[in-house]
Design an enzyme around this catalytic site. Structure first.
Site, mmCIF file in Angstrom:
data_model
loop_
_atom_site.group_PDB
_atom_site.id
_atom_site.type_symbol
_atom_site.label_atom_id
_atom_site.label_comp_id
_atom_site.label_asym_id
_atom_site.label_seq_id
_atom_site.Cartn_x
_atom_site.Cartn_y
_atom_site.Cartn_z
ATOM 1 N N ARG A 169 3.672 -13.372 -3.134
ATOM 2 C CA ARG A 169 4.921 -12.894 -2.526
ATOM 3 C C ARG A 169 5.120 -13.619 -1.211
ATOM 4 N NH1 ARG A 169 2.200 -7.153 -1.339
ATOM 5 N NH2 ARG A 169 0.931 -7.755 0.432
ATOM 6 N N ASN A 208 30.289 3.046 21.667
ATOM 7 C CA ASN A 208 29.499 4.272 21.870
ATOM 8 C C ASN A 208 30.431 5.475 21.906
ATOM 9 O OD1 ASN A 208 27.365 2.560 22.148
ATOM 10 N ND2 ASN A 208 27.218 2.766 24.368
ATOM 11 N N SER A 264 38.257 -4.441 24.719
ATOM 12 C CA SER A 264 36.824 -4.418 24.454
ATOM 13 C C SER A 264 36.523 -3.075 23.804
ATOM 14 C CB SER A 264 36.052 -4.572 25.758
ATOM 15 O OG SER A 264 34.686 -4.397 25.503
ATOM 16 N N CYS A 314 31.439 -3.876 23.203
ATOM 17 C CA CYS A 314 30.425 -3.768 24.253
ATOM 18 C C CYS A 314 29.548 -2.536 24.107
ATOM 19 C CB CYS A 314 31.086 -3.790 25.621
ATOM 20 S SG CYS A 314 32.186 -2.395 25.893
ATOM 21 N N HIS A 336 -5.432 -3.550 5.063
ATOM 22 C CA HIS A 336 -4.172 -2.819 5.131
ATOM 23 C C HIS A 336 -3.645 -2.778 6.556
ATOM 24 C CE1 HIS A 336 -1.873 0.906 5.759
ATOM 25 N NE2 HIS A 336 -1.270 0.493 4.669
ATOM 26 N N GLY A 374 0.779 -1.229 0.000
ATOM 27 C CA GLY A 374 0.000 0.000 0.000
ATOM 28 C C GLY A 374 0.812 1.281 0.000
ATOM 29 N N MET A 419 2.845 2.422 -2.318
ATOM 30 C CA MET A 419 2.880 3.099 -3.605
ATOM 31 C C MET A 419 1.550 2.877 -4.305
ATOM 32 S SD MET A 419 6.735 2.470 -4.728
ATOM 33 C CE MET A 419 6.584 0.763 -4.426
ATOM 34 N N TYR A 458 33.838 -11.982 20.730
ATOM 35 C CA TYR A 458 32.460 -11.910 21.210
ATOM 36 C C TYR A 458 31.858 -10.530 20.967
ATOM 37 C CZ TYR A 458 34.229 -9.304 25.240
ATOM 38 O OH TYR A 458 34.811 -8.355 26.035
#
Ligand code: ADP
Ligand code: MG
Ligand code: MG
Length: 906
Positions: A376, A802, A798, A865, A490, A112, A114, A885
């Site tokens: 599909r 961030n 490690s 991490c 939908h 839905g 397009m 890891y």
């Protein structure tokens, strides 16, 4: 300058059991086009047509409409001629007209998002030809009004004026229905339909200033360009962003001979699934409408009927809650048209076997003949995804690796969300029953409009039906409730794709947008009122319902076991408390990659000692305060070690700037001063002394440990003593002590010395030893550059991705919100680098740091991490560069396990 070659194929034909393309060509033909070609080639009845490639969409965006028409003209003419020959009709011919649909189709299905136009080729003359040819006046005029409606909306941009308004064409129809005192669009007479055509054209002229285009070729080019344009429509852009699909894929355009589900009571249209998209159970199911065209089923114009028979075993499973389905939904297709049903049943079996996956199919019945319009791999919930993969494996359709590759790791998250506690449900609070369209539990405040879904923290988007424009709001809301539309509407399809709880087709609800009220059974609910939805049973419940932890299915465990069989990288967790550590163990974490010790200091009884330590002016004073903290830290570590049952535990020494621990409000400052018998001025002084302009780049990490070695001493002592205590209890632990924020080798060496000498001291006191490691977090770019030198001393690395992302980009994670959104919108960044590891840039540092470290110490243990440890594409990267890891939050552990297995397989 021309940038395109004129020899490439832009148009691929299909129909009559042959095709130029096949299902492998999804990138070029879009999913819909590739599968239409494939179906045609394997002998499924699909109306003939052709696909204009996604490359043309890109050309269109670069070169514009006129160029593209020039390139396409001859090919399209020939392809239309091919359809004409197969169908024995002619495009634009008033005597014997061919009508076509113009359908979008990107390489992945975007339900839905397009646009599609049906019945194209009609005008005032052609409609009379169609009447004569079919001898069915009603059908011809119904098709014409539908065409103007769709073309008007898609190509000419006819839209509701405000959000409280309905679609202008719908409005005209509603008017007429009121006037004629009828309810359904199937009740319109020929005269009504003719009036509608007239009024529709009039509305177009009024709103757009132009006459409705009557030349079929103009109509065709208009529709093709509109489909290309829809790739850059708001809905499509939002959907792409939500799913991370790039903007340069483009959409294909499928042009296809119409088959008509609206020719009377032996015609119809429907949607079906080879398995249950909500639960994954292997039951054929679907919905259909008699005398209708495709859009009617998904748009929820009428609530459709089920295709399978009531009382059948399949049905009982499918319906789960039989009362959810009203008697009006009968008869089923199985009863009404048994031979069509069995033909359809055959195709669904054939297609599922062919694609080896659950199929979502569209079909149309034209006067007793069945056509398949689309197939599909069906969208499904996380639960269905897991069950279907395991079932297909057990049925021998796919092998273990393939079963694992079928899992979209992120979707596992859905399975871990809380569900309603049946004990907490009061039967009288059930206000209505809808269809269990997408399983799950949701509680929130009612909102009636998608753009208000963020009005409260938790909302239930409550609509008569949803439309593709509502996508963003559906994504924000906790749950979705609709009065109309079935299991294939939908709302239902999109909600299942998002894994969002949805109850659809709750016919008893009367929704009044203007007054923002929901009325049901004599009760009224207003915007902001709390309701709850149970997407598994279809219950709509007044107020809030208590929740409980979900039970994980046997199939979930089987997928996890399979992952462990194939993955080579370990998965650890980030956990600061025994509770988190235990949760993560249950999710299969093999150790802790990051314990943040500072969290332990924020608890009420500890923050005082911490503050005392910070405020102390002398080493002696600090040591007194630290002594108070020692037993608390030690018992925290004991709890965590115990939960981890011998798996490795990485503990990071104190990291944040001290400023975060001192009070900033006058009242608390006063309290502290009294408590510690010092002056308020002394407290205030200390607080302002600790203030920094850039605390993230300030006095933190190992810089603290170096200025106040006694903190490192205390923490080391707590860790080692805890490990010794557990050793006495018979639990072996190898603590990994991690020095944060190292930038120079000497920083590390200085801290390492403090740690090792403290450990030695404790060993001596206790006359016992434990094994332990001393390593570092690599989170400053300089550390990655110096990794070989650092590795001469460190036992492990490690990557703290961030901070590493923050410092590599120079974006403050806490302040990036103000520009990141714009960067993402403008495409300057393709994803948020704090969510998805930037493999190109930051990733280079991770790779280089690892390589340099291992050049010196070939068995150096290396992990990651940051938040990225639970993000599938980042996990794949970590696997590729050979990390030992990844470590992520407890709820991400199952995701990381599967992602790691997929990385190992591919
Ligand atoms: P979407 O991608 O939004 O599902 P589609 O292109 O599949 O859009 O078309 C919308 C509806 O129109 C579907 O129900 C489809 O089956 C129907 N439809 C499309 N083309 C034809 C056709 N040639 N004949 C009959 N129905 C059609
Ligand atoms: Mg479709
Ligand atoms: Mg850090």
């Amino acid at each position: 300058m021309e940038t395109v070659s004129d020899v490439k194929t832009r148009v691929y034909r299909f129909g009559n059991k042959t095709a130029d393309g096949n299902s492998k060509m999804k990138n070029l033909l879009g999913g819909k086009g590739a599968n239409l070609a494939e179906m045609s080639a394997i002998g499924i009845p699909v109306p003939p047509g052709f696909t204009i490639t996604t490359e043309v969409c890109t050309e269109y965006n670069e070169l514009g409409k006129n160029k593209v028409i020039k390139y396409l003209k001859e090919d399209v003419k020939k392809a239309i001629k091919n359809i004409e020959e197969i169908m024995g009709t002619r495009f634009g011919d008033p005597e014997n007209p061919l009508l076509i649909s113009v359908r979008s189709g990107a390489r992945v299905s975007m339900p839905g998002m397009m646009d599609t136009v049906l019945n194209l080729g009609l005008n005032d003359e052609v409609v009379s030809g169609l009447v004569k040819k079919t001898n069915n006046e009603r059908f011809a005029w119904d098709s014409y009004r539908r065409f103007i409606q769709m073309y008007g909306g898609v190509v000419l941009g006819m839209k509701p004026v405000t959000k409280e308004d309905i679609d202008p064409f719908e409005e005209i129809m509603e008017h007429l229905k009121d006037k004629r005192n009828i309810e359904l669009d199937t009740q319109f007479t020929v005269q009504d339909l003719q009036d509608l055509v007239y009024d529709f054209k009039d509305a177009v002229k009024k709103q757009t200033g132009h006459d409705f285009p009557l030349d079929p070729w103009d109509q065709l080019w208009g529709a093709i360009m509109a489909v290309f344009d829809s790739w850059n429509g708001d809905r499509a852009i939002y959907y792409r962003k939500m799913n991370g699909y790039p903007a340069d894929w483009g959409t294909a355009v499928n042009v296809q001979a119409m088959v008509y589900g609206n020719m009377g009571n032996n015609s119809g249209t429907g949607v079906c699934f080879t398995r249950d998209a909500g639960t994954g159970e292997n039951v054929f199911n679907g919905e259909y409408l008699i005398n209708a065209q495709g859009e009617d089923v998904v748009a929820g114009v009428r609530t459709p009927q089920q295709i399978t028979k009531l009382g059948s075993e399949r049905w009982a499973k499918l319906a789960q809650v039989k009362e959810a389905i009203r008697a009006a939904d009968y008869p089923s297709l199985e009863e009404l048209m048994p031979s069509i049903y069995s033909e359809l049943y055959g195709y669904q079996e054939k297609l599922e076997k062919h694609y080896k996956d659950m199929q979502d199919m569209e079909f149309t019945i034209q006067e007793g003949k069945l056509w398949i319009l689309q197939t599909r791999n069906g969208k499904r919930t996380g639960a269905a995804m897991v069950k279907i993969a395991i079932d297909l494996l057990k049925e021998g359709q796919i092998d273990e690796k393939e079963a694992l590759m079928r899992i979209e790791p992120i979707k596992l998250d859905e399975l871990l969300h809380p569900v309603f506690d049946p004990k907490g449900l009061n039967k009288d609070d059930i206000i209505a029953q809808g269809l269990p369209a997408s399983p799950g539990a949701a509680t929130g405040q009612i909102v009636f409009f998608a753009d208000e879904a963020d009005k409260y923290k938790y909302t239930i988007l409550t609509r008569i039906e949803t439309s593709p424009e509502d996508l963003e709001g559906m994504n924000i809301a906790r749950g979705i409730l609709t009065a109309r539309g079935g299991m294939t509407s939908h709302a239902a399809v999109v909600a299942r794709g998002m894994g969002k709880c949805c109850v659809s087709g709750a016919g008893a609800l009367k929704i009044d947008y203007k007054n923002r009220v929901l009325r049901v059974d004599g009760k009224e609910f207003h915007e902001g009122d709390w309701i709850s939805l149970n997407g598994t049973t279809g219950n709509i419940i007044e107020g809030k319902v208590p929740t409980m932890e979900p039970e994980l299915s046997g199939e979930f465990a089987e997928i996890m076991e399979l992952s462990d069989k194939y993955r080579t990288m370990k998965v650890r967790t980030n956990a600061d408390t025994p509770k988190d550590a235990t949760a993560a163990r249950n999710f299969g974490a093999e150790g802790i990659g990051l314990t943040r010790t500072e969290h332990m200091f924020f608890e009420v009884d500890r923050i005082r000692a911490m503050r005392e330590m910070i405020l102390a002016d002398t080493i002696k004073g600090r040591k007194v305060a630290l002594k108070e903290l020692l037993p608390m830290q030690r018992s925290d570590f004991e709890g965590i070690f115990e939960a981890m049952q011998g798996f490795p535990v990485t503990i990071r020494l104190l990291d944040p700037p001290l400023h975060e621990f001192v009070p900033h409000q006058l009242a608390t400052q006063k309290e502290l001063a009294e408590d510690l018998h010092i002056s308020l001025a002394a407290v205030k002084n200390k607080v302002s002394e600790l203030h920094e302009f850039n605390p993230m780049l300030g006095h933190r990490g190992c810089r603290l440990g170096i200025t106040y070695p006694e903190i490192t001493e205390m923490q080391t002592r707590a860790i080692i003593e805890a490990a010794l205590n557990l050793k006495e209890k018979g639990i072996a632990v190898i603590p990994e002590i991690m020095v944060p924020l190292v930038g120079t080798v000497k920083e590390f060496v200085a801290q390492e010395q403090v740690i090792r000498s403290t450990a030695q001291k404790v060993f001596k006191e206790r006359k016992d030893t434990v094994e332990y490691l001393v390593g570092t977090m690599i989170e400053i770019p300089r550390a990655a550059l110096m990794a070989d030198r650092i590795a001469e001393h460190a036992d492990f690395f490690s990557f703290g991705t961030n901070d590493l992302t923050q410092m590599t980009y120079g974006y403050s994670r806490d302040d990036a919100g103000s520009f990141l959104e714009i960067y993402l919108k403008e495409g300057i960044l393709t994803s948020d680098p704090f969510e998805v590891l930037d493999q190109e840039g930051v990733g280079q540092l991770v790779r280089m740091g690892t390589e340099r470290g291992r050049n010196v110490k070939s068995d150096l243990k290396v992990g990651i991490c940051g938040e990225h440890g639970g993000e599938p594409s980042s996990v794949e990267f970590c696997n590729r560069i050979g990390l030992n890891y990844v470590s992520c939050s407890p709820f991400r552990v199952p995701i990381a396990r599967v992602a790691a297995a997929q990385a190992a397989i591919s």
